[in-house]
Design a protein around this motif. Sequence first.
Motif, PDB file in Angstrom:
ATOM      1  N   ASP A 113       0.874  -1.178   0.000  1.00 41.40           N
ATOM      2  CA  ASP A 113       0.000   0.000   0.000  1.00 41.40           C
ATOM      3  C   ASP A 113       0.907   1.222   0.000  1.00 41.40           C
ATOM      4  OD1 ASP A 113      -3.119   0.835   1.176  1.00 41.40           O
ATOM      5  OD2 ASP A 113      -1.518   2.296   1.229  1.00 41.40           O
ATOM      6  N   ALA A 114       0.815   2.076  -1.022  1.00 40.56           N
ATOM      7  CA  ALA A 114       1.728   3.215  -1.114  1.00 40.56           C
ATOM      8  C   ALA A 114       1.076   4.353  -1.889  1.00 40.56           C
ATOM      9  CB  ALA A 114       3.042   2.803  -1.792  1.00 40.56           C
ATOM     10  N   LEU A 115       1.597   5.552  -1.653  1.00 40.51           N
ATOM     11  CA  LEU A 115       1.095   6.756  -2.320  1.00 40.51           C
ATOM     12  C   LEU A 115       2.233   7.754  -2.423  1.00 40.51           C
ATOM     13  CD1 LEU A 115      -1.147   8.661  -3.363  1.00 40.51           C
ATOM     14  CD2 LEU A 115      -1.743   9.135  -0.999  1.00 40.51           C
ATOM     15  N   ILE A 116       2.370   8.357  -3.595  1.00 39.78           N
ATOM     16  CA  ILE A 116       3.410   9.364  -3.817  1.00 39.78           C
ATOM     17  C   ILE A 116       2.755  10.622  -4.380  1.00 39.78           C
ATOM     18  CG2 ILE A 116       3.992   8.555  -6.158  1.00 39.78           C
ATOM     19  CD1 ILE A 116       6.933   9.240  -5.476  1.00 39.78           C
ATOM     20  N   TRP A 117       3.204  11.785  -3.871  1.00 41.78           N
ATOM     21  CA  TRP A 117       2.662  13.069  -4.297  1.00 41.78           C
ATOM     22  C   TRP A 117       3.736  13.871  -5.029  1.00 41.78           C
ATOM     23  CZ3 TRP A 117       1.688  11.127   0.610  1.00 41.78           C
ATOM     24  CH2 TRP A 117       0.340  10.954   0.972  1.00 41.78           C
TER      25      TRP A 117
END
Length: 554
Positions: A113-117
Amino acid sequence: MERDPHFYLLFTFVLLSMLGLHMSVEADYLNISCQYKFGNYSTHSTFESNLKVLLDSLSNNTTHTGFYNTTVGEGHNRIYGQALCRGDASSTACESCVSNANLEIMKLCNAEDALIWYELCQVRYSFQDFFSNMDYTGKYPYSNSQEKLASDPALYYTYLMYLMKNISTEAAYVNSTRMFVTGQINYSMSQTIYGLVQCTRDMSDNDCYNCLNSALGDLKTCCYLREGGMVVSRTCNARYEPYRFFNGSTTSVLSFPASTGTGDQWKKGRIALVVGILGLLLLLAGSCAVYFNRRKAKKDQDRSPHALLHDLVNPVSVEMTEEGNLVSSEELPFMDLATIKAATDDFSSLNKLGQGGFGTVYKIVLIINLFCMMPLSSDSDKRAQLDWCTCLSIIDGIARGLVYLHEDSRLKIIHRDLKPSNVLLDHEMVAKISDFGMARIFCENQSSANTRRVAWKLWTEGKELELVDPSLAESGRAAEIVRCIHIGLLCVQEDPRDRPTMSEVVTLLGGQTGTPPEPKKPAFSVGRAAQELNQSLAPDLSANEMTVSSISPR
């Protein structure tokens, strides 16, 4: 043959351009969140293969509309993915941003589970279905700390919130197809504030508004004193600057409601009349208040002490009998005066623990039982729940609580006695800052032992992990634990001007990028000499649980 030095510079520039090694704003991501607590995938696994297919799909399909979500795989290896480009980004910029995001998130994360902005886009994937779910977890990009300080923060913030709340409402309920709005407002004759808000397009109108409302609250926490700031989250983003940072025309141009303060003599006369009437009303209201307060005070003299106490603790839903006695409960037990006098031996000085701001504190066995009913406990069952993830959440909760006390409460409050025994945990292990006069009753020996173990010396020798409870070291990530110790040392530096504010502490705790500055030597440190001095110079003080510490000068 000798060549002109400029030839080599030109040759190097051409070579780098041919290799594609050019500088780009999109090469620097704002923040990244790798949720390792949910697990991680292995190299060459089915999950990794499906993830590559998913990210390629996001790159190919987001360009057309600026938003796209999809799934790849089946069963345990099924992956949900989503990409969002900023509403003012061109199709070329959107494609470039999503492609860079895909490369970085694969390189930096192997979590499931990952998120990059980035400034112009964000990419998220997960093993669980997150589509259409409002999931706000605000992050503060490191660039916030580089913004210029506002000359009049209170006035600037008033204009800012008027702008941001208006465009948030517009994004959620008016422009609900794109859920993206930009706006501007004149702060002064020479300065304009520009704002931008955006939600992921799978959100409902109300979820979008609630998410942005949470983001505006975090904007105050991170950037109240600054002319610019940004908060990014899983489902919405908000940003403001004193310059135009977005492309295209402004969606909403606002003017702050004008106040009546200038005009001709008729307007001035009307203002004077209004002020006079208001003054008369205030005088009348003050007189009424004094009259009713005196009546209430007279009535209170005729009421029982229990009835008065009932008014003070009424929010806790206290019950009272027909005789005027308070009914004890597990949540809030009561004792009558006779019981308290018997328990304290008629308030004997031998049972006195100390003197607090609200009176004298006496040793009472029943009060120990009261604390035992609270969720905080040191038994093995509770101890097992304190893994590193939970401890990190507690640390963050304490820091955010102090931000509220320091910056957001009506009266600025400095706790001045924050220690483990003044932090309580509820049944969900959420931290609550407290300050009980008899907090020293529990865990005092443990706290003293921990104090003697801290040292600046272990940090300088690179042995900071020796400070960590072995059970946490097993469940936690060493880098995160060292980062928390690092931040803690920044907070106790000798010069107060070197110490971060609590808002900056929250930013440091939540940030995944950037390295905090090296801490300087603390104001003082306590070592074994304190224990030895206590035993040799003041052995008779141990009965009162007092200690003497050897403290080096500042």
